[in-house]
Design a protein around this motif. Sequence first.
Motif, PDB file in Angstrom:
ATOM      1  N   ALA A  75      -4.316   9.661  -2.066  1.00 34.26           N
ATOM      2  CA  ALA A  75      -3.037   9.295  -2.680  1.00 34.26           C
ATOM      3  C   ALA A  75      -1.746  10.314  -2.806  1.00 34.26           C
ATOM      4  O   ALA A  75      -0.688  10.078  -2.830  1.00 34.26           O
ATOM      5  CB  ALA A  75      -2.715   8.073  -3.793  1.00 34.26           C
ATOM      6  N   ARG A 117      -9.680   7.235  -2.371  1.00 36.17           N
ATOM      7  CA  ARG A 117      -8.359   6.661  -2.345  1.00 36.17           C
ATOM      8  C   ARG A 117      -7.426   7.107  -3.256  1.00 36.17           C
ATOM      9  O   ARG A 117      -6.298   7.953  -2.923  1.00 36.17           O
ATOM     10  CB  ARG A 117      -8.315   5.349  -2.458  1.00 36.17           C
ATOM     11  CG  ARG A 117      -9.011   4.347  -1.314  1.00 36.17           C
ATOM     12  CD  ARG A 117      -8.731   2.772  -1.498  1.00 36.17           C
ATOM     13  NE  ARG A 117      -9.356   2.338  -0.416  1.00 36.17           N
ATOM     14  CZ  ARG A 117     -10.562   1.524  -0.573  1.00 36.17           C
ATOM     15  NH1 ARG A 117     -10.921   1.170  -1.747  1.00 36.17           N
ATOM     16  NH2 ARG A 117     -10.965   0.973   0.555  1.00 36.17           N
ATOM     17  N   SER A 118      -7.774   7.410  -4.473  1.00 38.13           N
ATOM     18  CA  SER A 118      -6.984   8.145  -5.428  1.00 38.13           C
ATOM     19  C   SER A 118      -6.783   9.628  -5.082  1.00 38.13           C
ATOM     20  O   SER A 118      -5.324  10.217  -5.245  1.00 38.13           O
ATOM     21  CB  SER A 118      -7.668   8.187  -6.956  1.00 38.13           C
ATOM     22  OG  SER A 118      -6.913   8.743  -7.797  1.00 38.13           O
ATOM     23  N   GLY A 144       0.606  11.367  -0.337  1.00 41.49           N
ATOM     24  CA  GLY A 144       1.761  10.513  -0.024  1.00 41.49           C
ATOM     25  C   GLY A 144       2.978  10.387  -0.900  1.00 41.49           C
ATOM     26  O   GLY A 144       3.842   9.664  -0.579  1.00 41.49           O
ATOM     27  N   ARG A 202       0.970  -1.164   0.087  1.00 41.12           N
ATOM     28  CA  ARG A 202      -0.091  -0.058   0.051  1.00 41.12           C
ATOM     29  C   ARG A 202       0.747   1.342   0.013  1.00 41.12           C
ATOM     30  O   ARG A 202       2.026   1.252   0.645  1.00 41.12           O
ATOM     31  CB  ARG A 202      -0.906   0.224   1.298  1.00 41.12           C
ATOM     32  CG  ARG A 202      -2.068  -0.966   1.231  1.00 41.12           C
ATOM     33  CD  ARG A 202      -3.131  -0.610   2.226  1.00 41.12           C
ATOM     34  NE  ARG A 202      -4.165  -1.683   2.342  1.00 41.12           N
ATOM     35  CZ  ARG A 202      -4.777  -1.719   3.288  1.00 41.12           C
ATOM     36  NH1 ARG A 202      -4.784  -1.419   4.549  1.00 41.12           N
ATOM     37  NH2 ARG A 202      -5.775  -2.691   3.157  1.00 41.12           N
ATOM     38  N   HIS A 203       0.575   2.253  -0.723  1.00 43.25           N
ATOM     39  CA  HIS A 203       0.926   3.637  -0.643  1.00 43.25           C
ATOM     40  C   HIS A 203       0.222   4.491   0.452  1.00 43.25           C
ATOM     41  O   HIS A 203      -1.061   4.230   0.885  1.00 43.25           O
ATOM     42  CB  HIS A 203       0.991   4.493  -1.925  1.00 43.25           C
ATOM     43  CG  HIS A 203       1.544   3.636  -3.042  1.00 43.25           C
ATOM     44  ND1 HIS A 203       2.983   3.848  -2.987  1.00 43.25           N
ATOM     45  CD2 HIS A 203       1.233   2.940  -4.073  1.00 43.25           C
ATOM     46  CE1 HIS A 203       3.387   3.127  -4.203  1.00 43.25           C
ATOM     47  NE2 HIS A 203       2.399   2.456  -4.528  1.00 43.25           N
ATOM     48  N   TYR A 204       0.829   4.936   1.469  1.00 40.39           N
ATOM     49  CA  TYR A 204       0.147   5.974   2.483  1.00 40.39           C
ATOM     50  C   TYR A 204       0.042   7.221   2.393  1.00 40.39           C
ATOM     51  O   TYR A 204       1.099   7.839   1.738  1.00 40.39           O
ATOM     52  CB  TYR A 204       0.758   5.401   3.718  1.00 40.39           C
ATOM     53  CG  TYR A 204       0.604   4.114   4.068  1.00 40.39           C
ATOM     54  CD1 TYR A 204      -0.310   3.767   4.974  1.00 40.39           C
ATOM     55  CD2 TYR A 204       1.401   2.872   3.843  1.00 40.39           C
ATOM     56  CE1 TYR A 204      -0.883   2.311   5.305  1.00 40.39           C
ATOM     57  CE2 TYR A 204       1.304   1.687   4.077  1.00 40.39           C
ATOM     58  CZ  TYR A 204       0.066   1.263   4.789  1.00 40.39           C
ATOM     59  OH  TYR A 204      -0.176   0.190   4.828  1.00 40.39           O
ATOM     60  N   PRO A 205      -0.796   8.195   2.739  1.00 40.65           N
ATOM     61  CA  PRO A 205      -2.053   7.551   3.591  1.00 40.65           C
ATOM     62  C   PRO A 205      -2.860   6.641   2.874  1.00 40.65           C
ATOM     63  O   PRO A 205      -2.922   6.833   1.459  1.00 40.65           O
ATOM     64  CB  PRO A 205      -2.648   8.763   3.943  1.00 40.65           C
ATOM     65  CG  PRO A 205      -2.361   9.943   3.090  1.00 40.65           C
ATOM     66  CD  PRO A 205      -0.785   9.446   2.682  1.00 40.65           C
ATOM     67  N   TYR A 206      -3.608   5.893   3.332  1.00 38.61           N
ATOM     68  CA  TYR A 206      -4.426   4.963   2.834  1.00 38.61           C
ATOM     69  C   TYR A 206      -5.834   5.004   3.577  1.00 38.61           C
ATOM     70  O   TYR A 206      -6.043   4.968   4.611  1.00 38.61           O
ATOM     71  CB  TYR A 206      -3.968   3.402   2.851  1.00 38.61           C
ATOM     72  CG  TYR A 206      -5.003   2.727   2.061  1.00 38.61           C
ATOM     73  CD1 TYR A 206      -4.930   2.299   0.667  1.00 38.61           C
ATOM     74  CD2 TYR A 206      -5.632   1.777   2.660  1.00 38.61           C
ATOM     75  CE1 TYR A 206      -5.608   1.440  -0.165  1.00 38.61           C
ATOM     76  CE2 TYR A 206      -6.454   0.767   1.956  1.00 38.61           C
ATOM     77  CZ  TYR A 206      -6.317   0.736   0.574  1.00 38.61           C
ATOM     78  OH  TYR A 206      -6.942  -0.136  -0.051  1.00 38.61           O
ATOM     79  N   LEU A 207      -7.145   5.251   2.653  1.00 36.44           N
ATOM     80  CA  LEU A 207      -8.241   5.052   2.948  1.00 36.44           C
ATOM     81  C   LEU A 207      -8.915   3.605   3.201  1.00 36.44           C
ATOM     82  O   LEU A 207      -8.760   2.680   2.199  1.00 36.44           O
ATOM     83  CB  LEU A 207      -9.244   5.721   2.178  1.00 36.44           C
ATOM     84  CG  LEU A 207     -10.644   5.802   2.409  1.00 36.44           C
ATOM     85  CD1 LEU A 207     -10.993   6.349   3.679  1.00 36.44           C
ATOM     86  CD2 LEU A 207     -11.428   6.470   1.311  1.00 36.44           C
ATOM     87  N   VAL A 208      -9.145   3.110   4.372  1.00 37.94           N
ATOM     88  CA  VAL A 208      -9.520   1.659   4.658  1.00 37.94           C
ATOM     89  C   VAL A 208     -11.047   1.650   4.083  1.00 37.94           C
ATOM     90  O   VAL A 208     -11.487   0.563   3.434  1.00 37.94           O
ATOM     91  CB  VAL A 208      -9.324   1.272   5.772  1.00 37.94           C
ATOM     92  CG1 VAL A 208      -9.843  -0.074   6.185  1.00 37.94           C
ATOM     93  CG2 VAL A 208      -7.876   1.455   6.444  1.00 37.94           C
ATOM     94  N   ASP A 236     -12.804   3.942  -4.095  1.00 38.40           N
ATOM     95  CA  ASP A 236     -11.714   4.075  -5.192  1.00 38.40           C
ATOM     96  C   ASP A 236     -11.327   5.463  -5.636  1.00 38.40           C
ATOM     97  O   ASP A 236      -9.985   6.034  -5.479  1.00 38.40           O
ATOM     98  CB  ASP A 236     -11.744   3.298  -6.614  1.00 38.40           C
ATOM     99  CG  ASP A 236     -11.924   1.719  -6.126  1.00 38.40           C
ATOM    100  OD1 ASP A 236     -11.311   1.366  -5.310  1.00 38.40           O
ATOM    101  OD2 ASP A 236     -12.592   1.022  -6.970  1.00 38.40           O
TER     102      ASP A 236
END
Length: 88
Positions: free
Chosen positions: A84, A80-81, A87, A18-24, A77
């Motif tokens: 991203a 998250r994009s 990060g 994963r690339h962080y920060p990441y939305l779970v 999605d």
Amino acid sequence: MGIVNLRIGRIQPARDDRHYPYLVSGTGRCPLEDIGGVWGYAEFLRAFDDPNSEYREYFPDWYTGDETWDPEDAELDERRSCLAQFGE
């Protein structure tokens, strides 16, 4: 992207995949632009659920016949994009 509320449930070790920060996870959509805040969005959702609602007259441009729009879809999605980019 609208107003976002974040809740940190727990902190875990980083994962290599994963690339962080990441939305779970997430729930629901943000209010639409220029909808009239939380109260306007509530009226919009009432009108969206009821094709005969008297409130539909207040939101004529937002009823385009798009039956795929779902107020419960958090578009994870896409979110998250957007997240991203912070990060990189």
